[in-house]
Design a protein around this motif. Sequence first.
Motif, PDB file in Angstrom:
ATOM      1  N   ASP A 111      13.936  38.361   9.485  1.00  0.00           N
ATOM      2  CA  ASP A 111      12.604  38.113  10.034  1.00  0.00           C
ATOM      3  C   ASP A 111      12.238  36.675   9.714  1.00  0.00           C
ATOM      4  OD1 ASP A 111       9.994  38.135  10.916  1.00  0.00           O
ATOM      5  OD2 ASP A 111       9.255  39.500   9.383  1.00  0.00           O
ATOM      6  N   SER A 112      12.517  35.766  10.639  1.00  0.00           N
ATOM      7  CA  SER A 112      12.292  34.346  10.383  1.00  0.00           C
ATOM      8  C   SER A 112      11.535  33.724  11.545  1.00  0.00           C
ATOM      9  CB  SER A 112      13.617  33.612  10.161  1.00  0.00           C
ATOM     10  OG  SER A 112      14.470  33.768  11.281  1.00  0.00           O
ATOM     11  N   LEU A 113      10.372  33.142  11.222  1.00  0.00           N
ATOM     12  CA  LEU A 113       9.528  32.464  12.196  1.00  0.00           C
ATOM     13  C   LEU A 113       9.450  30.998  11.803  1.00  0.00           C
ATOM     14  CD1 LEU A 113       7.466  32.539  14.572  1.00  0.00           C
ATOM     15  CD2 LEU A 113       5.706  32.997  12.854  1.00  0.00           C
ATOM     16  N   SER A 114       9.755  30.108  12.749  1.00  0.00           N
ATOM     17  CA  SER A 114       9.725  28.670  12.488  1.00  0.00           C
ATOM     18  C   SER A 114       8.839  27.982  13.508  1.00  0.00           C
ATOM     19  CB  SER A 114      11.136  28.069  12.564  1.00  0.00           C
ATOM     20  OG  SER A 114      11.981  28.656  11.596  1.00  0.00           O
ATOM     21  N   LEU A 115       7.917  27.161  13.007  1.00  0.00           N
ATOM     22  CA  LEU A 115       7.068  26.335  13.852  1.00  0.00           C
ATOM     23  C   LEU A 115       7.420  24.884  13.558  1.00  0.00           C
ATOM     24  CD1 LEU A 115       5.141  28.881  12.651  1.00  0.00           C
ATOM     25  CD2 LEU A 115       3.683  27.968  14.445  1.00  0.00           C
ATOM     26  N   ILE A 116       7.923  24.189  14.574  1.00  0.00           N
ATOM     27  CA  ILE A 116       8.445  22.838  14.395  1.00  0.00           C
ATOM     28  C   ILE A 116       7.488  21.851  15.050  1.00  0.00           C
ATOM     29  CG2 ILE A 116      10.390  21.307  14.878  1.00  0.00           C
ATOM     30  CD1 ILE A 116      12.082  23.958  15.060  1.00  0.00           C
ATOM     31  N   GLY A 117       7.055  20.859  14.267  1.00  0.00           N
ATOM     32  CA  GLY A 117       6.100  19.884  14.769  1.00  0.00           C
ATOM     33  C   GLY A 117       6.636  18.469  14.723  1.00  0.00           C
ATOM     34  N   SER A 118       5.799  17.519  15.125  1.00  0.00           N
ATOM     35  CA  SER A 118       6.192  16.108  15.157  1.00  0.00           C
ATOM     36  C   SER A 118       6.264  15.502  13.758  1.00  0.00           C
ATOM     37  CB  SER A 118       5.206  15.322  16.018  1.00  0.00           C
ATOM     38  OG  SER A 118       3.884  15.433  15.495  1.00  0.00           O
ATOM     39  N   LEU A 119       5.636  16.149  12.768  1.00  0.00           N
ATOM     40  CA  LEU A 119       5.615  15.602  11.410  1.00  0.00           C
ATOM     41  C   LEU A 119       6.179  16.563  10.364  1.00  0.00           C
ATOM     42  CD1 LEU A 119       2.042  13.992  11.403  1.00  0.00           C
ATOM     43  CD2 LEU A 119       4.236  12.855  11.816  1.00  0.00           C
ATOM     44  N   GLY A 120       6.636  17.734  10.786  1.00  0.00           N
ATOM     45  CA  GLY A 120       7.160  18.682   9.815  1.00  0.00           C
ATOM     46  C   GLY A 120       7.360  20.051  10.430  1.00  0.00           C
ATOM     47  N   ARG A 121       7.508  21.060   9.580  1.00  0.00           N
ATOM     48  CA  ARG A 121       7.733  22.412  10.062  1.00  0.00           C
ATOM     49  C   ARG A 121       7.171  23.424   9.064  1.00  0.00           C
ATOM     50  NH1 ARG A 121      13.715  23.568  11.027  1.00  0.00           N
ATOM     51  NH2 ARG A 121      13.106  25.759  10.897  1.00  0.00           N
ATOM     52  N   ILE A 122       6.900  24.603   9.584  1.00  0.00           N
ATOM     53  CA  ILE A 122       6.471  25.730   8.762  1.00  0.00           C
ATOM     54  C   ILE A 122       7.436  26.876   9.016  1.00  0.00           C
ATOM     55  CG2 ILE A 122       4.666  27.427   8.296  1.00  0.00           C
ATOM     56  CD1 ILE A 122       2.651  25.331   9.372  1.00  0.00           C
ATOM     57  N   ASP A 123       7.920  27.495   7.946  1.00  0.00           N
ATOM     58  CA  ASP A 123       8.790  28.663   8.046  1.00  0.00           C
ATOM     59  C   ASP A 123       8.143  29.818   7.301  1.00  0.00           C
ATOM     60  OD1 ASP A 123      11.450  27.693   9.325  1.00  0.00           O
ATOM     61  OD2 ASP A 123      10.978  26.167   7.829  1.00  0.00           O
ATOM     62  N   CYS A 124       8.216  31.001   7.899  1.00  0.00           N
ATOM     63  CA  CYS A 124       7.642  32.188   7.267  1.00  0.00           C
ATOM     64  C   CYS A 124       8.242  33.424   7.928  1.00  0.00           C
ATOM     65  CB  CYS A 124       6.115  32.195   7.399  1.00  0.00           C
ATOM     66  SG  CYS A 124       5.517  32.220   9.108  1.00  0.00           S
ATOM     67  N   ALA A 125       7.649  34.577   7.666  1.00  0.00           N
ATOM     68  CA  ALA A 125       8.067  35.827   8.288  1.00  0.00           C
ATOM     69  C   ALA A 125       6.846  36.491   8.904  1.00  0.00           C
ATOM     70  CB  ALA A 125       8.713  36.754   7.269  1.00  0.00           C
ATOM     71  N   VAL A 126       7.064  37.248   9.966  1.00  0.00           N
ATOM     72  CA  VAL A 126       5.963  37.972  10.599  1.00  0.00           C
ATOM     73  C   VAL A 126       5.672  39.267   9.849  1.00  0.00           C
ATOM     74  CG1 VAL A 126       5.214  39.145  12.707  1.00  0.00           C
ATOM     75  CG2 VAL A 126       6.415  36.959  12.855  1.00  0.00           C
ATOM     76  N   PHE A 127       6.719  39.976   9.411  1.00  0.00           N
ATOM     77  CA  PHE A 127       6.561  41.258   8.735  1.00  0.00           C
ATOM     78  C   PHE A 127       6.933  41.200   7.248  1.00  0.00           C
ATOM     79  CE2 PHE A 127       7.348  42.443  13.203  1.00  0.00           C
ATOM     80  CZ  PHE A 127       6.227  43.212  13.444  1.00  0.00           C
ATOM     81  N   ASP A 128       8.026  40.543   6.928  1.00  0.00           N
ATOM     82  CA  ASP A 128       8.564  40.589   5.573  1.00  0.00           C
ATOM     83  C   ASP A 128       7.702  39.788   4.603  1.00  0.00           C
ATOM     84  OD1 ASP A 128      10.543  42.148   6.589  1.00  0.00           O
ATOM     85  OD2 ASP A 128      12.109  40.611   6.516  1.00  0.00           O
ATOM     86  N   ASP A 129       7.772  40.157   3.338  1.00  0.00           N
ATOM     87  CA  ASP A 129       6.970  39.521   2.295  1.00  0.00           C
ATOM     88  C   ASP A 129       7.667  38.253   1.813  1.00  0.00           C
ATOM     89  OD1 ASP A 129       5.046  39.003   0.420  1.00  0.00           O
ATOM     90  OD2 ASP A 129       5.809  40.454  -1.039  1.00  0.00           O
ATOM     91  N   GLU A 130       7.604  37.222   2.622  1.00  0.00           N
ATOM     92  CA  GLU A 130       8.195  35.930   2.305  1.00  0.00           C
ATOM     93  C   GLU A 130       7.086  34.886   2.162  1.00  0.00           C
ATOM     94  OE1 GLU A 130      11.336  35.402   1.701  1.00  0.00           O
ATOM     95  OE2 GLU A 130      12.012  37.420   2.238  1.00  0.00           O
ATOM     96  N   PRO A 131       7.317  33.827   1.378  1.00  0.00           N
ATOM     97  CA  PRO A 131       6.289  32.798   1.235  1.00  0.00           C
ATOM     98  C   PRO A 131       6.150  31.958   2.503  1.00  0.00           C
ATOM     99  CG  PRO A 131       8.306  32.118   0.130  1.00  0.00           C
ATOM    100  CD  PRO A 131       8.515  33.544   0.574  1.00  0.00           C
ATOM    101  N   LEU A 132       4.998  31.343   2.653  1.00  0.00           N
ATOM    102  CA  LEU A 132       4.829  30.307   3.666  1.00  0.00           C
ATOM    103  C   LEU A 132       5.488  29.046   3.121  1.00  0.00           C
ATOM    104  CD1 LEU A 132       1.041  30.763   4.517  1.00  0.00           C
ATOM    105  CD2 LEU A 132       2.959  31.494   5.925  1.00  0.00           C
ATOM    106  N   ARG A 133       6.290  28.386   3.951  1.00  0.00           N
ATOM    107  CA  ARG A 133       7.025  27.203   3.490  1.00  0.00           C
ATOM    108  C   ARG A 133       6.689  26.030   4.410  1.00  0.00           C
ATOM    109  NH1 ARG A 133      12.302  24.746   3.894  1.00  0.00           N
ATOM    110  NH2 ARG A 133      13.163  24.228   1.830  1.00  0.00           N
TER     111      ARG A 133
END
Length: 332
Positions: free
Chosen positions: A253-275
């Motif tokens: 369960d891996s969700l990645s949001l990629i931007g012009s200055l960085g990225r955020i990785d997290c999970a939609v369901f699983d208990d993972e940290p926001l990165r």
Amino acid sequence: MKPLINLPIPGLVRWGILGCGNVTELKSGPAFAKVEGSALVAVMRRDAAKAADYARRHQVPVWYSDADALIADPQVDAVYIATPPASHKELALKVAAAGKICCVEKPMALNAAECAGMVQAFEQQGLPLYVAYYRRCLPRFLQLKSWLEQGRIGKVRQVHWNFSRIASEQDLSGQAHWRVDPAQAGGGYFVDLASHGLDLLMHLLGDIVEVKGFTARQAALYPAEDAVTAIWRFQSGVLGSGYWNFVSAQRQDSLSLIGSLGRIDCAVFDDEPLRLQTADGIEELRIAHPQHIQQPHIATMVQDILQGSGHPSTGTTALRANWVMDQILAQA
């Protein structure tokens, strides 16, 4: 701010639940009694013995085995529909006709056309219609939204969600159940689970306006699709892609949001940290979900009803998730 609805008991929303199954045991049901300004006064399940047992265990004063009886109960101001999606439209229209507030479990209905009919019915009655896309209210995803609004990763360019899991013992045994029966669920696990993430992404990034997809029954364990791939475009120009597989060798369960200055990785369901990763380094945040995961959503509904403060998940917003899934499944 003033109340959306003039309630019989000012400052108190009295709820009834239609379909007190598993989702209501911990995720939602207890929160209706714990939120300030809210009370759970009635529950309904077709099996009378199970309805009575639920009422006893959760200290609910009244139970029914007939949906119409609960909807007609003058002590019930608002109805939470927690039955399979095939019944959502019919029950919601009855709630609207009774002049009562409604919250529907996700997915909102079998398809976007049914959702539109539900939205229209409540608009005509001047009543609120909410949908239980509760991730819009969870602290973890409010933090993610805050990072985006602060421009921490610049302009979002692309998003990707990969969700996979192994087949359950129930699926492998061939036992029939509603979640993989398109006639009852509108699809399979994709509709049941991906709807959460697609709705969340539209909350974060705006409406999806174009989408294409492929589906397959790779293991053919049940009538519904078990693998889905899709690409889409948000109105803002952000591009997205997703892959969902429910007969995989492992869970992911891996969700990645990629931007012009960085990225955020997290999970939609699983208990993972926001990165959060930027030129300044990596920041990780662990934000636990509440014991009753729907409680922030329920509290926000009650506040909206009592104060007119607004709620992020309505019939109008939820309809979009069904529309997106309709486009993907239509291309099977």
